[in-house]
Design a protein around this motif. Sequence first.
Motif, mmCIF file in Angstrom:
data_model
loop_
_atom_site.group_PDB
_atom_site.id
_atom_site.type_symbol
_atom_site.label_atom_id
_atom_site.label_comp_id
_atom_site.label_asym_id
_atom_site.label_seq_id
_atom_site.Cartn_x
_atom_site.Cartn_y
_atom_site.Cartn_z
ATOM 1 N N HIS A 3 0.710 -1.072 -0.037
ATOM 2 C CA HIS A 3 -0.093 -0.291 -0.058
ATOM 3 C C HIS A 3 1.177 1.477 0.084
ATOM 4 C CE1 HIS A 3 0.584 -0.753 5.096
ATOM 5 N NE2 HIS A 3 0.284 0.217 4.353
ATOM 6 N N CYS A 4 2.087 1.358 -0.119
ATOM 7 C CA CYS A 4 3.216 2.171 -0.502
ATOM 8 C C CYS A 4 2.848 3.009 -1.239
ATOM 9 C CB CYS A 4 4.724 2.101 0.631
ATOM 10 S SG CYS A 4 4.320 1.477 1.919
ATOM 11 N N SER A 40 2.642 3.948 14.344
ATOM 12 C CA SER A 40 2.444 2.838 13.698
ATOM 13 C C SER A 40 0.914 2.711 13.518
ATOM 14 C CB SER A 40 2.712 1.832 14.674
ATOM 15 O OG SER A 40 2.527 0.361 14.113
ATOM 16 N N ALA A 41 0.487 2.600 13.664
ATOM 17 C CA ALA A 41 -1.111 2.152 13.510
ATOM 18 C C ALA A 41 -1.993 3.119 12.410
ATOM 19 C CB ALA A 41 -1.847 2.387 14.384
ATOM 20 N N THR A 46 1.438 -3.668 10.976
ATOM 21 C CA THR A 46 1.146 -4.755 11.189
ATOM 22 C C THR A 46 -0.235 -4.857 10.892
ATOM 23 O OG1 THR A 46 0.075 -4.242 13.567
ATOM 24 C CG2 THR A 46 2.376 -4.037 13.683
ATOM 25 N N HIS A 47 -0.051 -6.218 11.283
ATOM 26 C CA HIS A 47 -1.345 -7.295 10.024
ATOM 27 C C HIS A 47 -3.114 -6.324 11.169
ATOM 28 C CE1 HIS A 47 -4.162 -9.846 8.435
ATOM 29 N NE2 HIS A 47 -4.815 -10.221 9.477
ATOM 30 N N GLU A 48 -2.736 -6.433 12.249
ATOM 31 C CA GLU A 48 -3.589 -5.882 13.028
ATOM 32 C C GLU A 48 -4.100 -4.080 12.643
ATOM 33 O OE1 GLU A 48 -4.764 -5.023 17.752
ATOM 34 O OE2 GLU A 48 -3.667 -5.652 17.866
ATOM 35 N N ASP A 49 -2.537 -3.509 12.785
ATOM 36 C CA ASP A 49 -3.548 -2.271 11.987
ATOM 37 C C ASP A 49 -3.855 -2.119 10.928
ATOM 38 O OD1 ASP A 49 -1.799 -1.297 14.337
ATOM 39 O OD2 ASP A 49 -0.514 -1.246 13.808
ATOM 40 N N ARG A 50 -3.756 -2.465 9.618
ATOM 41 C CA ARG A 50 -3.878 -2.694 8.524
ATOM 42 C C ARG A 50 -5.158 -3.414 8.746
ATOM 43 N NH1 ARG A 50 0.840 -4.687 7.378
ATOM 44 N NH2 ARG A 50 0.533 -7.103 7.130
ATOM 45 N N LEU A 51 -5.578 -3.838 9.209
ATOM 46 C CA LEU A 51 -7.481 -4.650 9.220
ATOM 47 C C LEU A 51 -8.109 -2.732 10.203
ATOM 48 C CD1 LEU A 51 -7.053 -7.817 11.158
ATOM 49 C CD2 LEU A 51 -7.501 -7.646 8.532
ATOM 50 N N LYS A 52 -7.460 -2.275 10.669
ATOM 51 C CA LYS A 52 -8.638 -1.131 11.244
ATOM 52 C C LYS A 52 -8.368 -0.240 10.349
ATOM 53 C CE LYS A 52 -6.861 -2.199 16.080
ATOM 54 N NZ LYS A 52 -5.956 -1.504 17.281
ATOM 55 N N ARG A 54 -8.329 -0.277 7.103
ATOM 56 C CA ARG A 54 -8.956 -1.491 5.693
ATOM 57 C C ARG A 54 -8.387 -1.432 4.807
ATOM 58 N NH1 ARG A 54 -15.203 1.193 7.156
ATOM 59 N NH2 ARG A 54 -15.408 -0.100 9.103
ATOM 60 N N VAL A 55 -7.165 -1.206 5.324
ATOM 61 C CA VAL A 55 -5.876 -1.848 4.398
ATOM 62 C C VAL A 55 -6.269 -3.801 4.075
ATOM 63 C CG1 VAL A 55 -3.503 -2.423 3.271
ATOM 64 C CG2 VAL A 55 -3.804 -0.196 4.083
#
Length: 89
Positions: A3-4, A40-41, A46-52, A54-55
């Motif tokens: 996504h960068c 970071s979020a 992190t995977h969790e951050d990307r879920l939050k 919506r990536v």
Amino acid sequence: MPHCVLWTETDWRFALETARLVEEFWRGELNRAAELRLRSAKLGLTHEDRLKIRVRYVEPEDQAEDEAAVDSSSVTRLEDRRKRLSGAP
């Protein structure tokens, strides 16, 4: 992180500033931890951050199928639209 490729100049600046904070944290400035967690979020590190945020990463579909489904004669070229909107001859 795939996504960068969508990041703007300000996103990259934010990431570089975050990298500096990481270095300061590892040099013993532990008061940087809370800011690093927030950054970071926002960056989706992190995977969790990307879920939050919506990536989602998906496998690209076969491009030939997409091209076959579109009649290119009915599609306006982006360059033509930009010229028309800017008033260029």
